[in-house]
Enzyme design. Structure first.
Site, short mmCIF file in Angstrom:
data_model
loop_
_atom_site.label_atom_id
_atom_site.label_comp_id
_atom_site.label_asym_id
_atom_site.label_seq_id
_atom_site.Cartn_x
_atom_site.Cartn_y
_atom_site.Cartn_z
N PRO A 93 0.82 -1.23 0.00
CA PRO A 93 0.00 0.00 0.00
C PRO A 93 0.85 1.27 0.00
O PRO A 93 0.32 2.36 -0.18
CB PRO A 93 -0.83 -0.12 1.28
CG PRO A 93 -0.11 -1.10 2.15
CD PRO A 93 0.66 -2.00 1.23
N GLU A 120 2.38 -6.37 9.41
CA GLU A 120 2.77 -4.97 9.17
C GLU A 120 3.64 -4.83 7.92
O GLU A 120 3.90 -3.73 7.47
CB GLU A 120 3.51 -4.41 10.40
CG GLU A 120 2.67 -4.34 11.65
CD GLU A 120 1.30 -3.70 11.42
OE1 GLU A 120 1.26 -2.54 10.98
OE2 GLU A 120 0.28 -4.37 11.66
N ARG A 158 -6.88 -10.44 -18.76
CA ARG A 158 -7.97 -10.11 -19.70
C ARG A 158 -7.49 -9.32 -20.91
O ARG A 158 -8.21 -9.21 -21.90
CB ARG A 158 -9.12 -9.41 -18.98
CG ARG A 158 -8.79 -8.08 -18.38
CD ARG A 158 -9.92 -7.58 -17.48
NE ARG A 158 -11.15 -7.34 -18.20
CZ ARG A 158 -11.35 -6.33 -19.06
NH1 ARG A 158 -10.36 -5.48 -19.30
NH2 ARG A 158 -12.50 -6.17 -19.66
N ASP A 173 -12.66 -0.73 -23.36
CA ASP A 173 -12.80 -0.50 -21.92
C ASP A 173 -12.53 0.95 -21.55
O ASP A 173 -11.70 1.60 -22.17
CB ASP A 173 -11.76 -1.31 -21.14
CG ASP A 173 -12.12 -2.77 -21.02
OD1 ASP A 173 -13.30 -3.10 -21.14
OD2 ASP A 173 -11.20 -3.58 -20.80
CL1 6GU Z 1 -0.76 -3.86 -2.81
N1 6GU Z 1 -1.40 -4.26 -0.29
C1 6GU Z 1 -2.10 -3.99 0.82
N2 6GU Z 1 -1.86 -4.68 1.94
N3 6GU Z 1 -3.02 -3.04 0.87
C2 6GU Z 1 -3.24 -2.38 -0.27
C3 6GU Z 1 -2.56 -2.61 -1.45
C4 6GU Z 1 -1.61 -3.58 -1.43
N4 6GU Z 1 -3.00 -1.76 -2.40
C5 6GU Z 1 -3.92 -1.03 -1.80
N5 6GU Z 1 -4.08 -1.38 -0.53
#
Ligand code: 6GU
Length: 257
Positions: A93, A120, A158, A173
């Protein structure tokens, strides 16, 4: 055939893309293959410990380096058999959120290794030693990288030749370069008149007219209207035709009234 290896503590989650829909059919047709590696299988001790407390203190646990390293090396060796030198993608994230252009670039690779974290995160030395690129799927936090890896794999698969029934559908798309930055237009199918709680709900008449030029114009205008209403920031980067600029003025006028 595209070859995707995934390092994950939860290989069974990937049944979601392996067992259903167009991704399953493409697996059956050997358009791509999927191999999961569980870091737990590379731990010798009886407790099969894959995580530990963070140095420096703080909440949660961190995935240990050695089991991840062993799993990544096993994935690399598998790909090497097919003369593929894969990039390692870490789902995190903390990365820049994925865009259509990233999906297209990644889907052109012959093989990829996806590294899914839990808790974590993972020991940073694994990132330094192995990771070529970090990918996020948006600005929110998931419990682990697995769902994000499946999102990326689904979006890539896809796009591969022959995966969608109608070769044109991926081209048209939303976010596809062929749409020139506009969202997709609305879609309708039979019946022409649908009874919704006693009310007649109808299809826009132009779509039944058989006039393909008019249909194309209507779709373009609806795409423009949707983009302006839902994602106005996408319009900022576009060069619109005179016709489209006229439509946009009409759309803005009708919105005010
Ligand atoms: Cl790639 N991993 C996690 N744990 N949370 C996320 C993410 C990835 N992308 C958005 N939120």
């Amino acid at each position: 055939m595209k070859r995707y290896d995934v390092v994950t503590l939860f290989p069974e989650m990937f049944d979601a893309i392996a067992d259903s829909g167009v991704t399953r059919r493409a697996l059956d047709e050997k358009v791509w293959e999927l191999k999961c590696w569980n870091p737990r299988d590379f731990v010798r001790n009886v407790h099969k410990t894959v995580d530990d407390r963070p140095f420096g203190g703080g909440p949660g646990m961190v995935m240990k380096a050695e089991p991840l390293h062993q799993a990544i090396e096993a994935a690399r060796q598998r790909q090497q058999q097919f003369e593929v030198v894969p990039q390692v993608i870490y789902l995190s994230p903390q990365a820049r959120p994925l865009k259509d252009a990233d999906v297209r670039r990644l889907s052109a690779e012959e093989g990829l290794i996806f590294l899914c974290g839990r808790y974590e995160g993972i020991d940073e030395r694994v990132v330094q030693a192995h990771v070529d690129e970090e990918v996020s799927i948006g600005d929110y936090v998931l419990s682990g990288g697995e769902l994000a890896a499946m999102v990326v794999i689904d979006a890539m698969v896809r796009l591969l030749p022959g995966v969608l029934n109608d070769g044109a559908s991926a081209v048209e798309d939303s976010y596809s370069p062929a749409r020139h930055g506009l969202l997709d237009h609305p879609h309708y199918t039979r019946p022409e008149v649908w009874d919704l709680a006693g009310e007649r709900s109808v299809v826009p008449p132009v779509l039944l007219s058989g006039n393909h030029a008019e249909i194309a114009k209507w779709r373009r205008r609806m795409a423009l209207e949707r983009t302006w209403r839902r994602r106005p920031e996408l319009l900022a980067g576009l060069t619109l035709s005179k016709q489209e600029l006229r439509w946009l003025e009409e759309i803005k006028q009708s919105h005010q009234s």
